[in-house]
Enzyme design. Structure first.
Site, PDB file in Angstrom:
ATOM      1  N   PHE A   1       0.955  -1.087   0.016  1.00 24.81           N
ATOM      2  CA  PHE A   1       0.244  -0.048  -0.160  1.00 24.81           C
ATOM      3  C   PHE A   1       0.785   1.290   0.007  1.00 24.81           C
ATOM      4  CE2 PHE A   1      -2.221   3.536   1.577  1.00 24.81           C
ATOM      5  CZ  PHE A   1      -3.307   3.282   1.144  1.00 24.81           C
TER       6      PHE A   1
ATOM      7  N   LYS B   1       3.776  10.409   8.597  1.00 22.96           N
ATOM      8  CA  LYS B   1       2.946   9.914   9.836  1.00 22.96           C
ATOM      9  C   LYS B   1       3.878  10.295  11.042  1.00 22.96           C
ATOM     10  CE  LYS B   1       0.562   5.890   7.813  1.00 22.96           C
ATOM     11  NZ  LYS B   1      -0.807   6.420   8.522  1.00 22.96           N
TER      12      LYS B   1
ATOM     13  N   ASP C   1       9.894   2.378   1.273  1.00 21.61           N
ATOM     14  CA  ASP C   1       8.389   3.261   1.835  1.00 21.61           C
ATOM     15  C   ASP C   1       8.508   2.927   3.387  1.00 21.61           C
ATOM     16  OD1 ASP C   1       6.150   4.157   2.698  1.00 21.61           O
ATOM     17  OD2 ASP C   1       4.756   3.224   1.081  1.00 21.61           O
TER      18      ASP C   1
END
Length: 386
Positions: free
Chosen positions: A123, A239, A210
């Site tokens: 994702f 985040k 990532d």
């Protein structure tokens, strides 16, 4: 718009690892804003720093330098072993920039149709390009035609990666999460990470990792790939970097740092003074409070306690993850558990249909970890008996 399947609660305020809703009910935060609230809620060192910054300057354009951007970039390159940083606002933006870097890297080498290796269950975001890189048909459904130029391979299988790319001169990069978050908390094995690094070096590809969800101390090191002793060429972050203030970053090594030139990429809000102060203070407080070690220690305690409590239950497939990024996979879809946990006073999420995801603030104490187990395990046991 009707974009979220919301749970029946409205949060009013928080402190540490707890939140209170508008009716005064308290919740233990096992989700951390989905791996965002690194320092928990209303941290006594972060709040006055942000108040100070808001009173001075919130935003300027990228026409000008931002002193804390220089400071944050210096810290990120120091702890990553890389050289340059681009600041943006979200993980999606950071991943989009990484994909653009890979494509331009190919075009600069004379490759007209560059291809990027991505992974099953991955994702990377919900823009057209990042959802094309994502390995979840549910996320992609209804948004075709997808962006071309991706080759998808399974996790932890170096022979499958070689077979999928052998003889293909258009491959320019390999892009993956060290631990897949939305895909169900699937870790890349240390040996596999080393093999991919070596293959990228051998074939002149960019290694793009990532670390949006698994980075920023969550596994007990600054970045999850550091457990393998490797350094990527491109590393998107977001985040936890701002502990709740929107922020994203792309950290690059020498192979990728100078691919973009002026005008190739940009952002309106990225690198603004408020986000940069949040990033600087988050990293400073993480070091002062030894939160990497806390994530490793409390995470191991939480994972071990869940494994022990759920051992032998045939409805539990696996308890996996590292540090404070833990997944409990059940043998059947368990989306209903998110609302049941909410009613029981615990915030969790369910990802990949059947995986309970725990990504609490890195300040979580051992006692709070035990409280998560005490609430969650009976809920799981009762659910599996239905």
């Amino acid at each position: 718009m009707n974009t979220y399947g919301r749970l029946p609660a409205a949060m009013a305020y928080g402190k540490g690892c707890r939140l209170w809703d508008v009716h005064g009910k308290s919740y233990l935060d096992g989700l951390g804003g989905i791996a965002v609230n690194t320092l928990g809620h209303a941290h006594p060192k972060l709040v006055p720093a942000l108040q100070d910054q808001i009173a001075k300057l919130i935003h300027t354009s990228n026409y000008y330098y931002t002193p804390n951007a220089e400071k944050l970039a210096a810290k990120l390159t120091e702890i990553s072993g890389m050289t340059n940083v681009f600041f943006c606002c979200t993980g999606l933006e950071a991943n989009e920039a990484a994909l653009k870097l890979a494509r331009k890297y190919g075009h600069d080498k004379g490759i007209d149709k560059p291809q990027i290796v991505v992974y099953e269950h991955a994702f990377h975001g919900r823009s057209i390009a990042t959802l094309s890189a994502t390995g979840n048909p549910k996320v992609q459904k209804g948004f075709g035609p997808l962006v071309a130029g991706f080759i998808r391979v399974p996790l932890n299988d170096i022979e499958a990666l070689k077979k999928a790319t052998d003889g293909n001169q258009d491959v320019v990069a390999v892009f993956f999460e060290t631990i897949q978050g939305e895909g169900g908390i699937h870790p890349m094995r240390v040996e596999y990470l080393k093999q991919v690094r070596a293959l990228c070096d051998e074939r002149g590809w960019l290694l793009m990792i990532d670390e949006v969800q698994c980075g920023m101390g969550r596994t007990g090191k600054w970045f999850a790939h550091q457990w393998a002793g490797i350094v990527p060429d491109v590393m998107p972050l977001a985040k936890g970097l701002g502990s709740g203030v929107p922020i994203g970053a792309v950290v690059a090594g020498p192979k990728a740092a100078h691919i973009f030139g002026p005008g190739n990429h940009g952002t309106t809000f990225g690198g603004n003074p408020l986000a940069m102060r949040a990033g600087v203070e988050t990293l400073r407080i993480m070091e002062e409070e030894n939160l990497l070690q806390n994530a490793a220690t409390v995470g191991a305690h939480l994972k071990g306690a869940l494994q022990q409590a759920l051992a032998g239950n045939p409805g539990v497939r696996e308890v996996r993850g590292q540090g404070l990024m833990i997944g409990v996979e059940l043998a059947k879809p368990c989306g209903a558990l998110a609302e049941r946990a909410l009613h029981a006073g615990l915030l969790i999420s369910v990802t990949a249909d059947s995986v309970i995801r725990l990504v609490p603030p890195l300040i979580l104490s051992t006692a709070e970890a035990d409280e998560i187990v005490a609430i969650l395990v009976p809920l799981i046991e009762a659910f599996l008996k239905e």
